[in-house]
Motif scaffolding. Sequence first.
Motif, PDB file in Angstrom:
ATOM      1  N   ALA A 106       0.821  -1.214   0.000  1.00  0.00           N
ATOM      2  CA  ALA A 106       0.000   0.000   0.000  1.00  0.00           C
ATOM      3  C   ALA A 106       0.856   1.267   0.000  1.00  0.00           C
ATOM      4  O   ALA A 106       0.334   2.353  -0.229  1.00  0.00           O
ATOM      5  CB  ALA A 106      -0.935   0.001   1.215  1.00  0.00           C
ATOM      6  N   GLY A 107       2.138   1.138   0.253  1.00  0.00           N
ATOM      7  CA  GLY A 107       3.044   2.288   0.213  1.00  0.00           C
ATOM      8  C   GLY A 107       3.018   3.141   1.471  1.00  0.00           C
ATOM      9  O   GLY A 107       3.362   4.326   1.421  1.00  0.00           O
ATOM     10  N   ILE A 108       2.678   2.564   2.604  1.00  0.00           N
ATOM     11  CA  ILE A 108       2.631   3.311   3.869  1.00  0.00           C
ATOM     12  C   ILE A 108       4.011   3.209   4.516  1.00  0.00           C
ATOM     13  O   ILE A 108       4.292   2.283   5.286  1.00  0.00           O
ATOM     14  CB  ILE A 108       1.519   2.761   4.790  1.00  0.00           C
ATOM     15  N   THR A 109       4.868   4.164   4.204  1.00  0.00           N
ATOM     16  CA  THR A 109       6.295   4.039   4.511  1.00  0.00           C
ATOM     17  C   THR A 109       6.634   3.937   5.996  1.00  0.00           C
ATOM     18  O   THR A 109       7.291   3.000   6.404  1.00  0.00           O
ATOM     19  CB  THR A 109       7.080   5.208   3.895  1.00  0.00           C
ATOM     20  N   TYR A 110       6.234   4.858   6.804  1.00  0.00           N
ATOM     21  CA  TYR A 110       6.674   4.846   8.202  1.00  0.00           C
ATOM     22  C   TYR A 110       6.070   3.679   8.976  1.00  0.00           C
ATOM     23  O   TYR A 110       6.740   3.080   9.815  1.00  0.00           O
ATOM     24  CB  TYR A 110       6.366   6.183   8.880  1.00  0.00           C
ATOM     25  N   LEU A 111       4.830   3.358   8.693  1.00  0.00           N
ATOM     26  CA  LEU A 111       4.205   2.210   9.344  1.00  0.00           C
ATOM     27  C   LEU A 111       4.910   0.928   8.917  1.00  0.00           C
ATOM     28  O   LEU A 111       5.146   0.035   9.735  1.00  0.00           O
ATOM     29  CB  LEU A 111       2.711   2.143   9.008  1.00  0.00           C
ATOM     30  N   ARG A 112       5.268   0.837   7.642  1.00  0.00           N
ATOM     31  CA  ARG A 112       6.006  -0.329   7.151  1.00  0.00           C
ATOM     32  C   ARG A 112       7.287  -0.529   7.927  1.00  0.00           C
ATOM     33  O   ARG A 112       7.608  -1.636   8.370  1.00  0.00           O
ATOM     34  CB  ARG A 112       6.330  -0.150   5.663  1.00  0.00           C
ATOM     35  N   THR A 113       8.026   0.551   8.145  1.00  0.00           N
ATOM     36  CA  THR A 113       9.281   0.465   8.886  1.00  0.00           C
ATOM     37  C   THR A 113       9.038   0.062  10.335  1.00  0.00           C
ATOM     38  O   THR A 113       9.777  -0.760  10.891  1.00  0.00           O
ATOM     39  CB  THR A 113      10.039   1.805   8.815  1.00  0.00           C
ATOM     40  N   ALA A 114       8.004   0.604  10.950  1.00  0.00           N
ATOM     41  CA  ALA A 114       7.687   0.251  12.336  1.00  0.00           C
ATOM     42  C   ALA A 114       7.342  -1.234  12.443  1.00  0.00           C
ATOM     43  O   ALA A 114       7.777  -1.915  13.386  1.00  0.00           O
ATOM     44  CB  ALA A 114       6.534   1.116  12.842  1.00  0.00           C
ATOM     45  N   ILE A 115       6.587  -1.752  11.494  1.00  0.00           N
ATOM     46  CA  ILE A 115       6.230  -3.174  11.511  1.00  0.00           C
ATOM     47  C   ILE A 115       7.475  -4.029  11.306  1.00  0.00           C
ATOM     48  O   ILE A 115       7.647  -5.064  11.957  1.00  0.00           O
ATOM     49  CB  ILE A 115       5.148  -3.481  10.454  1.00  0.00           C
ATOM     50  N   TRP A 116       8.359  -3.599  10.436  1.00  0.00           N
ATOM     51  CA  TRP A 116       9.618  -4.324  10.223  1.00  0.00           C
ATOM     52  C   TRP A 116      10.417  -4.384  11.520  1.00  0.00           C
ATOM     53  O   TRP A 116      10.957  -5.438  11.873  1.00  0.00           O
ATOM     54  CB  TRP A 116      10.434  -3.666   9.107  1.00  0.00           C
ATOM     55  N   VAL A 117      10.477  -3.264  12.243  1.00  0.00           N
ATOM     56  CA  VAL A 117      11.196  -3.231  13.522  1.00  0.00           C
ATOM     57  C   VAL A 117      10.573  -4.225  14.501  1.00  0.00           C
ATOM     58  O   VAL A 117      11.284  -4.941  15.212  1.00  0.00           O
ATOM     59  CB  VAL A 117      11.229  -1.799  14.104  1.00  0.00           C
ATOM     60  N   VAL A 118       9.260  -4.295  14.533  1.00  0.00           N
ATOM     61  CA  VAL A 118       8.587  -5.259  15.420  1.00  0.00           C
ATOM     62  C   VAL A 118       9.005  -6.684  15.050  1.00  0.00           C
ATOM     63  O   VAL A 118       9.264  -7.509  15.935  1.00  0.00           O
ATOM     64  CB  VAL A 118       7.055  -5.090  15.354  1.00  0.00           C
ATOM     65  N   SER A 119       9.103  -6.978  13.763  1.00  0.00           N
ATOM     66  CA  SER A 119       9.519  -8.328  13.360  1.00  0.00           C
ATOM     67  C   SER A 119      10.955  -8.610  13.800  1.00  0.00           C
ATOM     68  O   SER A 119      11.265  -9.729  14.224  1.00  0.00           O
ATOM     69  CB  SER A 119       9.354  -8.534  11.855  1.00  0.00           C
ATOM     70  N   VAL A 120      11.813  -7.619  13.732  1.00  0.00           N
ATOM     71  CA  VAL A 120      13.196  -7.790  14.180  1.00  0.00           C
ATOM     72  C   VAL A 120      13.246  -7.994  15.699  1.00  0.00           C
ATOM     73  O   VAL A 120      14.044  -8.786  16.200  1.00  0.00           O
ATOM     74  CB  VAL A 120      14.072  -6.596  13.731  1.00  0.00           C
ATOM     75  N   VAL A 121      12.381  -7.312  16.419  1.00  0.00           N
ATOM     76  CA  VAL A 121      12.283  -7.530  17.867  1.00  0.00           C
ATOM     77  C   VAL A 121      11.896  -8.986  18.135  1.00  0.00           C
ATOM     78  O   VAL A 121      12.433  -9.631  19.045  1.00  0.00           O
ATOM     79  CB  VAL A 121      11.283  -6.543  18.509  1.00  0.00           C
ATOM     80  N   GLY A 122      10.982  -9.529  17.346  1.00  0.00           N
ATOM     81  CA  GLY A 122      10.614 -10.941  17.480  1.00  0.00           C
ATOM     82  C   GLY A 122      11.808 -11.857  17.273  1.00  0.00           C
ATOM     83  O   GLY A 122      12.021 -12.802  18.041  1.00  0.00           O
ATOM     84  N   LEU A 123      12.611 -11.570  16.251  1.00  0.00           N
ATOM     85  CA  LEU A 123      13.827 -12.366  16.023  1.00  0.00           C
ATOM     86  C   LEU A 123      14.787 -12.239  17.196  1.00  0.00           C
ATOM     87  O   LEU A 123      15.376 -13.233  17.641  1.00  0.00           O
ATOM     88  CB  LEU A 123      14.524 -11.922  14.731  1.00  0.00           C
ATOM     89  N   ALA A 124      14.957 -11.029  17.702  1.00  0.00           N
ATOM     90  CA  ALA A 124      15.850 -10.799  18.844  1.00  0.00           C
ATOM     91  C   ALA A 124      15.373 -11.569  20.081  1.00  0.00           C
ATOM     92  O   ALA A 124      16.186 -12.146  20.816  1.00  0.00           O
ATOM     93  CB  ALA A 124      15.957  -9.307  19.149  1.00  0.00           C
ATOM     94  N   MET A 125      14.066 -11.594  20.287  1.00  0.00           N
ATOM     95  CA  MET A 125      13.522 -12.362  21.417  1.00  0.00           C
ATOM     96  C   MET A 125      13.850 -13.842  21.268  1.00  0.00           C
ATOM     97  O   MET A 125      14.202 -14.515  22.251  1.00  0.00           O
ATOM     98  CB  MET A 125      12.002 -12.187  21.506  1.00  0.00           C
TER      99      MET A 125
END
Length: 131
Positions: A106-125
């Motif tokens: 959908a091209g929602i840039t900042y939300l996309r980045t925030a969701i990506w960060v959440v996924s990386v937090v999941g990997l870190a956990m």
Amino acid sequence: MTPTLMLVIYMAILTWLALLVASLIRVKGWTPSGTLLALGNRENLPAPTPIAGRAERAARNTLENFVLFAAIALVAHAAGATSPKVATGAQIFFWARVLYLPVYCAGITYLRTAIWVVSVVGLAMMVLGLL
């Protein structure tokens, strides 16, 4: 089968679907000429539309992150890691990736980045659950 291994399977399916959808969007596979392109060698593809480009980038990013997720999940399974952090991190990663694909397309840039960060937090956990 553990819940984490089930998420590896679900993530593999999600990754395959992302790659398939991106490919079909790029060639407009729902049209007769697009079907011919999809069935061919993919030579001389038309330039991607903005959504096709985003879908391809989202699919590629999903594939790249799936490799990391699968490696961590399989090591956790082989090591017999039973920490709740591993399972919770895997769930966070998976659901973040489910959200990531449509938000990126959908091209929602900042939300996309925030969701990506959440996924990386999941990997870190997951990794912290192994240590």
